[in-house]
Design a protein around this motif. Structure first.
Motif, short mmCIF file in Angstrom:
data_model
loop_
_atom_site.label_atom_id
_atom_site.label_comp_id
_atom_site.label_asym_id
_atom_site.label_seq_id
_atom_site.Cartn_x
_atom_site.Cartn_y
_atom_site.Cartn_z
N ASP A 82 0.83 -1.29 0.05
CA ASP A 82 -0.08 0.13 -0.17
C ASP A 82 0.98 1.28 0.11
O ASP A 82 0.51 2.13 -0.65
CB ASP A 82 -1.00 -0.13 1.33
CG ASP A 82 -1.83 1.27 1.10
OD1 ASP A 82 -2.65 1.06 0.18
OD2 ASP A 82 -1.79 1.90 2.21
N ARG A 83 1.92 1.27 0.66
CA ARG A 83 2.95 2.41 0.79
C ARG A 83 3.52 2.48 -0.67
O ARG A 83 3.67 3.65 -1.10
CB ARG A 83 3.97 2.34 1.84
CG ARG A 83 3.62 2.58 3.24
CD ARG A 83 4.49 2.68 4.30
NE ARG A 83 5.41 1.59 4.33
CZ ARG A 83 5.24 0.30 5.05
NH1 ARG A 83 4.13 0.09 5.83
NH2 ARG A 83 6.07 -0.69 5.29
N ARG A 84 3.76 1.45 -1.30
CA ARG A 84 4.54 1.68 -2.55
C ARG A 84 3.60 2.35 -3.47
O ARG A 84 3.89 3.04 -4.33
CB ARG A 84 5.09 0.17 -3.02
CG ARG A 84 6.38 -0.16 -2.13
CD ARG A 84 7.06 -1.23 -3.05
NE ARG A 84 5.88 -2.48 -2.80
CZ ARG A 84 5.69 -3.28 -2.08
NH1 ARG A 84 6.62 -3.20 -0.87
NH2 ARG A 84 5.16 -4.51 -1.93
N ILE A 143 1.75 14.58 -13.76
CA ILE A 143 0.85 14.97 -14.64
C ILE A 143 -0.09 16.31 -14.31
O ILE A 143 -0.82 16.82 -15.04
CB ILE A 143 -0.06 13.76 -14.62
CG1 ILE A 143 -0.93 13.33 -13.77
CG2 ILE A 143 0.58 12.78 -15.76
CD1 ILE A 143 -2.18 12.27 -13.86
N GLY A 144 -0.01 16.64 -12.96
CA GLY A 144 -0.67 17.68 -12.55
C GLY A 144 -1.98 17.10 -11.87
O GLY A 144 -2.42 16.30 -12.24
N LEU A 145 -2.72 18.25 -11.12
CA LEU A 145 -4.03 17.89 -10.52
C LEU A 145 -4.97 17.97 -11.50
O LEU A 145 -6.07 17.17 -11.37
CB LEU A 145 -4.20 18.84 -9.26
CG LEU A 145 -3.29 18.68 -8.12
CD1 LEU A 145 -3.56 19.85 -7.10
CD2 LEU A 145 -3.65 17.33 -7.37
N LEU A 161 3.88 5.73 -5.54
CA LEU A 161 3.68 5.93 -7.34
C LEU A 161 2.69 6.48 -7.40
O LEU A 161 2.69 7.42 -8.54
CB LEU A 161 3.50 4.11 -7.54
CG LEU A 161 3.23 4.20 -8.96
CD1 LEU A 161 4.51 4.58 -9.86
CD2 LEU A 161 3.16 2.78 -9.45
N ALA A 162 1.40 6.59 -7.11
CA ALA A 162 0.33 7.43 -7.45
C ALA A 162 0.63 8.93 -7.27
O ALA A 162 0.45 9.67 -8.01
CB ALA A 162 -0.80 7.05 -6.57
N SER A 163 1.31 9.28 -6.04
CA SER A 163 1.71 10.64 -5.67
C SER A 163 2.68 10.88 -6.88
O SER A 163 2.38 12.19 -7.09
CB SER A 163 2.32 10.64 -4.14
OG SER A 163 2.85 11.83 -4.15
N THR A 164 3.52 10.30 -7.22
CA THR A 164 4.58 10.57 -8.18
C THR A 164 3.85 10.82 -9.35
O THR A 164 4.22 11.99 -10.07
CB THR A 164 5.51 9.28 -8.36
OG1 THR A 164 6.10 9.16 -7.18
CG2 THR A 164 6.63 9.61 -9.27
#
Length: 112
Positions: A65-67, A79-81, A71-74
């Motif tokens: 889950d942390r990984r 790509i921007g919000l 990855l999602a945060s990266t």
């Protein structure tokens, strides 16, 4: 918990099932074999092993889950919000249930 393991009963159960397991004749368990297995299942040391296995699985799930969050945060940073919001809306349209593994079944009025 003081559970006594009836090793002789368990060995007899293994012996009794061998013919049917290997398709070489009839064999089977009797109730005392089943009770022996239940007692073994309830043994304190096996319960500890189950608890340790559950803890290990939980730690693995939390690490995964942390990984995934990293990855999602990266991806969002790259790509921007705005683009992330657009993709989230598309995903919601494609998967109204919110789960890509669950299909929402509609009614088909087309006759084949």
């Amino acid at each position: 918990m003081d559970t006594r393991i009836k090793v002789a009963v368990l060995r007899e159960g293994i012996r009794a099932t061998q013919p049917s397991r290997h398709a070489s004749g009839k064999g089977g368990l009797e109730s005392f074999h089943i009770f022996g297995l239940v007692e073994l299942h309830c043994h304190e040391s096996l319960q500890r092993l189950s608890g340790e296995r559950e803890e290990r699985a939980l730690r693995g799930t939390m690490a995964a889950d942390r990984r995934a969050r990293f990855l999602a945060s990266t991806v969002v940073q790259r790509i921007g919000l705005g683009e992330a919001a657009r993709r989230a809306a598309l995903a919601h349209d494609q998967y109204p249930s919110g789960n890509p593994y669950v299909m929402v079944v509609g009614v088909c009025d087309r006759v084949i």
